[in-house]
Design a protein around this motif. Structure first.
Motif, PDB file in Angstrom:
ATOM      1  N   GLU A  22       0.852  -1.174   0.000  1.00 36.06           N
ATOM      2  CA  GLU A  22       0.000   0.000   0.000  1.00 36.06           C
ATOM      3  C   GLU A  22       0.895   1.234   0.000  1.00 36.06           C
ATOM      4  N   VAL A  23       0.528   2.213  -0.818  1.00 42.15           N
ATOM      5  CA  VAL A  23       1.285   3.462  -0.867  1.00 42.15           C
ATOM      6  C   VAL A  23       0.363   4.643  -0.604  1.00 42.15           C
ATOM      7  N   VAL A  24      -0.760   4.708  -1.292  1.00 41.03           N
ATOM      8  CA  VAL A  24      -1.641   5.871  -1.229  1.00 41.03           C
ATOM      9  C   VAL A  24      -2.293   6.000   0.144  1.00 41.03           C
ATOM     10  N   GLY A  25      -2.841   4.918   0.675  1.00 42.18           N
ATOM     11  CA  GLY A  25      -3.528   4.971   1.961  1.00 42.18           C
ATOM     12  C   GLY A  25      -2.635   5.424   3.100  1.00 42.18           C
ATOM     13  N   PRO A  26      -1.464   4.789   3.300  1.00 41.65           N
ATOM     14  CA  PRO A  26      -0.584   5.246   4.386  1.00 41.65           C
ATOM     15  C   PRO A  26      -0.071   6.673   4.196  1.00 41.65           C
ATOM     16  N   THR A  27       0.170   7.067   2.935  1.00 45.71           N
ATOM     17  CA  THR A  27       0.652   8.428   2.693  1.00 45.71           C
ATOM     18  C   THR A  27      -0.423   9.456   3.034  1.00 45.71           C
ATOM     19  N   LEU A  28      -1.645   9.231   2.574  1.00 48.32           N
ATOM     20  CA  LEU A  28      -2.726  10.153   2.918  1.00 48.32           C
ATOM     21  C   LEU A  28      -3.045  10.087   4.404  1.00 48.32           C
ATOM     22  N   GLY A  29      -2.915   8.914   5.001  1.00 56.16           N
ATOM     23  CA  GLY A  29      -3.101   8.781   6.443  1.00 56.16           C
ATOM     24  C   GLY A  29      -2.092   9.602   7.226  1.00 56.16           C
ATOM     25  N   PHE A  30      -0.835   9.603   6.763  1.00 55.60           N
ATOM     26  CA  PHE A  30       0.197  10.398   7.420  1.00 55.60           C
ATOM     27  C   PHE A  30      -0.094  11.888   7.288  1.00 55.60           C
ATOM     28  N   LEU A  31      -0.514  12.315   6.105  1.00 64.76           N
ATOM     29  CA  LEU A  31      -0.817  13.734   5.906  1.00 64.76           C
ATOM     30  C   LEU A  31      -2.014  14.170   6.754  1.00 64.76           C
ATOM     31  N   ALA A  32      -3.040  13.302   6.848  1.00 66.89           N
ATOM     32  CA  ALA A  32      -4.197  13.605   7.696  1.00 66.89           C
ATOM     33  C   ALA A  32      -3.783  13.621   9.166  1.00 66.89           C
ATOM     34  N   PHE A  33      -2.912  12.695   9.566  1.00 71.76           N
ATOM     35  CA  PHE A  33      -2.393  12.660  10.932  1.00 71.76           C
ATOM     36  C   PHE A  33      -1.672  13.968  11.251  1.00 71.76           C
ATOM     37  N   ALA A  34      -0.811  14.426  10.342  1.00 66.75           N
ATOM     38  CA  ALA A  34      -0.042  15.649  10.581  1.00 66.75           C
ATOM     39  C   ALA A  34      -0.965  16.867  10.687  1.00 66.75           C
ATOM     40  N   ALA A  35      -1.976  16.941   9.817  1.00 66.25           N
ATOM     41  CA  ALA A  35      -2.907  18.072   9.862  1.00 66.25           C
ATOM     42  C   ALA A  35      -3.709  18.070  11.163  1.00 66.25           C
ATOM     43  N   ALA A  36      -4.171  16.909  11.574  1.00 68.04           N
ATOM     44  CA  ALA A  36      -4.929  16.823  12.820  1.00 68.04           C
ATOM     45  C   ALA A  36      -4.045  17.108  14.025  1.00 68.04           C
ATOM     46  N   ALA A  37      -2.811  16.640  13.994  1.00 70.51           N
ATOM     47  CA  ALA A  37      -1.899  16.846  15.118  1.00 70.51           C
ATOM     48  C   ALA A  37      -1.557  18.323  15.310  1.00 70.51           C
ATOM     49  N   ILE A  38      -1.436  19.055  14.207  1.00 70.79           N
ATOM     50  CA  ILE A  38      -1.123  20.490  14.298  1.00 70.79           C
ATOM     51  C   ILE A  38      -2.204  21.223  15.083  1.00 70.79           C
ATOM     52  N   VAL A  39      -3.445  20.792  14.922  1.00 73.17           N
ATOM     53  CA  VAL A  39      -4.557  21.438  15.619  1.00 73.17           C
ATOM     54  C   VAL A  39      -4.773  20.829  17.005  1.00 73.17           C
ATOM     55  N   GLU A  40      -4.763  19.509  17.104  1.00 68.72           N
ATOM     56  CA  GLU A  40      -5.208  18.848  18.327  1.00 68.72           C
ATOM     57  C   GLU A  40      -4.158  18.798  19.433  1.00 68.72           C
TER      58      GLU A  40
END
Length: 76
Positions: A22-40
């Motif tokens: 898998e490439v797309v799912g983990p990559t988008l998951g990491f980007l979503a994680f980083a965006a959420a972490a910046i706020v949360e």
């Protein structure tokens, strides 16, 4: 990481697709994680000053909910 500076996450050994990687799912998951972490994480740190368990849950949300749900939603 690739030379361009774009984070690429690769997860091999999965049975959810024919190529077993898998490439797309983990990559988008990491980007979503980083965006959420910046706020949360700052919000969680502020809440932690008053209510320890609620602050811990807020700070753990990107890793326990956001990353797995986005990664598992995209099987490629």
């Amino acid at each position: 990481m690739v030379g361009v500076g774009i984070p690429i996450c690769l997860q091999c050994g999965t049975a959810s697709n024919p190529c077993r990687c898998e490439v797309v799912g983990p990559t988008l998951g990491f980007l979503a994680f980083a965006a959420a972490a910046i706020v949360e994480w700052p919000v969680g740190a502020l809440v932690y000053c008053f209510t320890h368990m609620k602050g811990r849950r807020i700070k753990a949300h990107p890793a326990t909910v956001v990353y797995p749900s986005v990664t598992n939603a995209i099987p490629i």
